[in-house]
Design a protein around this motif. Structure first.
Motif, PDB file in Angstrom:
ATOM      1  N   PHE A 168       1.871  -0.565  -7.277  1.00  0.00           N
ATOM      2  CA  PHE A 168       2.270   0.790  -6.896  1.00  0.00           C
ATOM      3  C   PHE A 168       3.053   0.680  -5.599  1.00  0.00           C
ATOM      4  O   PHE A 168       3.052  -0.355  -4.928  1.00  0.00           O
ATOM      5  N   GLY A 169       3.741   1.727  -5.272  1.00  0.00           N
ATOM      6  CA  GLY A 169       4.565   1.742  -4.071  1.00  0.00           C
ATOM      7  C   GLY A 169       4.752   3.154  -3.574  1.00  0.00           C
ATOM      8  O   GLY A 169       4.070   4.089  -4.029  1.00  0.00           O
ATOM      9  N   PRO A 170       5.686   3.346  -2.666  1.00  0.00           N
ATOM     10  CA  PRO A 170       5.883   4.673  -2.077  1.00  0.00           C
ATOM     11  C   PRO A 170       6.169   5.760  -3.105  1.00  0.00           C
ATOM     12  O   PRO A 170       5.651   6.877  -2.988  1.00  0.00           O
ATOM     13  N   LEU A 171       6.981   5.449  -4.116  1.00  0.00           N
ATOM     14  CA  LEU A 171       7.335   6.474  -5.097  1.00  0.00           C
ATOM     15  C   LEU A 171       6.133   6.870  -5.949  1.00  0.00           C
ATOM     16  O   LEU A 171       5.895   8.055  -6.195  1.00  0.00           O
ATOM     17  N   SER A 172       5.370   5.888  -6.410  1.00  0.00           N
ATOM     18  CA  SER A 172       4.208   6.213  -7.243  1.00  0.00           C
ATOM     19  C   SER A 172       3.128   6.920  -6.431  1.00  0.00           C
ATOM     20  O   SER A 172       2.435   7.810  -6.939  1.00  0.00           O
ATOM     21  N   LEU A 173       2.987   6.567  -5.148  1.00  0.00           N
ATOM     22  CA  LEU A 173       2.026   7.275  -4.300  1.00  0.00           C
ATOM     23  C   LEU A 173       2.482   8.715  -4.056  1.00  0.00           C
ATOM     24  O   LEU A 173       1.667   9.643  -4.055  1.00  0.00           O
ATOM     25  N   ALA A 174       3.784   8.896  -3.855  1.00  0.00           N
ATOM     26  CA  ALA A 174       4.311  10.250  -3.639  1.00  0.00           C
ATOM     27  C   ALA A 174       4.119  11.124  -4.875  1.00  0.00           C
ATOM     28  O   ALA A 174       3.921  12.337  -4.757  1.00  0.00           O
ATOM     29  N   ARG A 175       4.174  10.488  -6.065  1.00  0.00           N
ATOM     30  CA  ARG A 175       3.959  11.241  -7.309  1.00  0.00           C
ATOM     31  C   ARG A 175       2.477  11.390  -7.638  1.00  0.00           C
ATOM     32  O   ARG A 175       2.134  11.985  -8.663  1.00  0.00           O
TER      33      ARG A 175
END
Length: 256
Positions: free
Chosen positions: A111-118
């Motif tokens: 996971f990364g910033p985009l998946s955490l933001a979603r």
């Protein structure tokens, strides 16, 4: 628990709040990044001084030098993990420098910033345990489970082979599409293409470190890319051949 986060790139910036939300204290050292004052440590030594966990979140090419600097500062009650997208070289480096004295484990957060933001759940992480430190692997598993992660056990070779055929190929395809300017205007994109939007966004948001790591630091990535290109070329040539055979049946719509 106290965490020393060495590196504050895109993943470090996303991981620090995840740790803080779970009630952990985080100190960050990265002389190349703009670290919030509340998190910043003045040096590697200051970051790790009271840390139970030391997280290596720097690019793979920087890791060996960082480990050599870090080693004299560590003691056996600390656990060192990395969060890189490849595992063979990082795990070997960590094992060589830290050896049997300092507990360590390799991890790859999927996971990364985009998946955490979603707010994607469950978060998944690959755990590559050191045979010298089974207790470190157990603690690392417990840590990431406490952060809401599903933990996948894997050895570094199997991990990098799998990532070569998934992560590396995905970014390879997305990089080509981004460089072609495809996907910038999605106003007429069908649902089948919209599925690629997250992949393209990940490549656009990468400063180049992630792409370079998963392509250049994974020893199985070149073969996977070559197989993909061979397959694409075979499909392309097959379509051209089919087009030549069917060209006589295509009506000329330019002359009604």
């Amino acid at each position: 628990m106290n965490f020393a986060l060495l590196g504050y790139g895109r993943f470090g910036q996303a991981f620090a709040p995840l740790l803080q939300q779970a009630g952990h204290r985080v100190r960050v050292y990265d002389p190349q990044a703009n670290v919030p004052e509340a998190l910043t440590a003045s040096s590697t030594a200051a970051a790790v001084a009271n840390a139970s966990w030391v997280v290596l979140a720097m690019p793979v090419p920087s890791m060996h030098e960082a480990l050599l600097e870090l080693r004299p500062l560590l003691h056996p009650k600390q656990t060192v993990i990395d969060v890189g997208s490849v595992k063979l070289r990082p795990c070997a480096l960590i094992g060589d420098v830290l050896g049997a004295q300092i507990p360590h484990a390799g991890t790859h957060p999927l996971f990364g910033p985009l998946s955490l933001a979603r707010d994607e759940r469950p978060l998944r992480i690959v755990l590559c345990r050191s045979l010298q430190h089974p207790d470190a692997a157990r603690r690392t598993r417990q840590l990431f489970k406490s952060l809401g992660c599903e933990v996948i056990d894997q050895d570094p070779v199997a991990h990098d082979r799998a990532m070569a055929e998934t992560h590396a190929l995905t970014f390879f395809i997305a990089k080509a599409l981004v460089d072609m300017g495809i996907g910038e205007d999605l106003s007429m994109a069908p649902p089948s293409f919209l599925g690629l939007a997250n992949m393209l966004a990940a490549v656009r948001g990468d400063a180049g470190h992630l792409f370079s790591a998963i392509q250049r630091e994974n020893p199985y990535a070149p073969e996977a890319r070559a197989r993909l290109l061979d397959s694409l070329n075979a499909i392309h040539q097959g379509l051209l051949a089919d087009g030549d055979r069917n060209s006589m049946s295509i009506p000329d719509l330019t002359n009604p």
